[in-house]
Design a protein around this motif. Structure first.
Motif, short mmCIF file in Angstrom:
data_model
loop_
_atom_site.label_atom_id
_atom_site.label_comp_id
_atom_site.label_asym_id
_atom_site.label_seq_id
_atom_site.Cartn_x
_atom_site.Cartn_y
_atom_site.Cartn_z
N GLY A 40 7.17 41.47 11.64
CA GLY A 40 7.62 42.37 10.58
C GLY A 40 8.05 41.62 9.34
N ALA A 41 8.71 40.48 9.53
CA ALA A 41 9.13 39.68 8.39
C ALA A 41 7.92 39.13 7.63
N ARG A 42 6.87 38.77 8.36
CA ARG A 42 5.67 38.23 7.71
C ARG A 42 4.88 39.31 6.98
N THR A 43 5.05 40.57 7.40
CA THR A 43 4.28 41.66 6.78
C THR A 43 5.12 42.50 5.84
N ALA A 44 6.39 42.16 5.65
CA ALA A 44 7.30 42.98 4.85
C ALA A 44 6.79 43.21 3.44
N ALA A 100 4.05 47.62 21.10
CA ALA A 100 5.22 47.37 20.24
C ALA A 100 4.85 47.40 18.77
N LEU A 101 3.70 46.82 18.41
CA LEU A 101 3.27 46.83 17.01
C LEU A 101 3.03 48.25 16.52
N ARG A 102 2.41 49.05 17.34
CA ARG A 102 2.13 50.44 16.94
C ARG A 102 3.40 51.25 16.77
N ARG A 138 -3.40 40.17 5.60
CA ARG A 138 -4.11 38.89 5.75
C ARG A 138 -3.41 38.03 6.80
N LEU A 139 -3.09 38.67 7.94
CA LEU A 139 -2.34 38.02 9.00
C LEU A 139 -3.08 38.12 10.33
N VAL A 140 -3.18 37.00 11.01
CA VAL A 140 -3.75 36.94 12.36
C VAL A 140 -2.63 36.56 13.31
N ILE A 141 -2.54 37.29 14.42
CA ILE A 141 -1.54 36.99 15.45
C ILE A 141 -2.29 36.56 16.70
N GLU A 142 -1.93 35.40 17.21
CA GLU A 142 -2.54 34.88 18.43
C GLU A 142 -1.47 34.79 19.51
N ILE A 143 -1.81 35.27 20.71
CA ILE A 143 -0.94 35.17 21.87
C ILE A 143 -1.54 34.08 22.75
N ASP A 144 -0.81 32.99 22.88
CA ASP A 144 -1.32 31.83 23.60
C ASP A 144 -0.81 31.79 25.03
N GLY A 145 -1.75 31.71 25.96
CA GLY A 145 -1.40 31.59 27.37
C GLY A 145 -1.02 30.16 27.72
N ASP A 146 -0.72 29.95 28.99
CA ASP A 146 -0.31 28.63 29.45
C ASP A 146 -1.40 27.58 29.25
N ASP A 147 -2.65 28.01 29.24
CA ASP A 147 -3.77 27.07 29.11
C ASP A 147 -3.94 26.55 27.68
N HIS A 148 -3.22 27.10 26.73
CA HIS A 148 -3.39 26.68 25.34
C HIS A 148 -2.81 25.29 25.06
N ALA A 149 -1.98 24.79 25.94
CA ALA A 149 -1.47 23.42 25.75
C ALA A 149 -2.62 22.42 25.82
N ALA A 150 -3.66 22.77 26.58
CA ALA A 150 -4.82 21.89 26.70
C ALA A 150 -5.86 22.17 25.62
N LYS A 151 -5.63 23.18 24.80
CA LYS A 151 -6.60 23.59 23.78
C LYS A 151 -6.08 23.37 22.37
N VAL A 166 9.73 38.79 18.68
CA VAL A 166 8.35 38.59 18.24
C VAL A 166 7.98 39.64 17.19
N VAL A 167 8.32 40.89 17.47
CA VAL A 167 8.00 41.98 16.53
C VAL A 167 8.78 41.79 15.22
#
Length: 130
Positions: free
Chosen positions: A119-123, A39-41, A68-81, A114-115
């Protein structure tokens, strides 16, 4: 001068296993990461994103150095992290990056939203680009 006093860049200073670990993470990406990558591409062709980028002790899911943007996709286990995610975010902010996080479910059920958020953050970075 590029790099440190010896002329070595941050990438050259990484442990030898880092590149192979990045490659492994890209090859074994989950479905949410693969969908967002496509989708990003398609939606933001003017922005250059990289996948599984080593940054300090971390590998970030997606990174645009230009924005200067990092995008993280958090799985279900990230609630514990939450603590380790907060430490990663602090490190990345100290390096000059903004971090945006999405849950796997968000990517799978609302990819367009999400896209649009990305896009708004990179506009501001895309202005003047074709």
């Amino acid at each position: 001068m590029r790099g440190n006093a010896q002329g070595l860049t941050k990438r050259q200073l990484l442990p030898a296993t880092t590149v192979s670990r990045s490659r492994e993470l890209r090859q074994n990406a989950g479905e949410p990461e693969r969908r967002l990558w496509r989708a990003l591409r398609e939606a933001l062709p003017g922005m250059k994103f990289r996948r599984q980028v080593p940054m300090g002790p971390y590998h970030v899911d997606f990174c645009s150095h230009t924005a200067r943007l990092v995008i993280e996709i958090d799985g279900d286990d990230h609630a514990a992290k939450l603590e380790s995610d907060a430490a990663q975010t602090r490190f990345l902010k100290h390096e000059g990056y903004n971090v945006i996080r999405f849950a796997n479910a968000d990517v799978m059920t609302d990819l367009d939203g999400v896209v649009m958020a990305i896009g708004a953050r990179t506009a501001h970075t895309q202005k003047g680009r074709p």
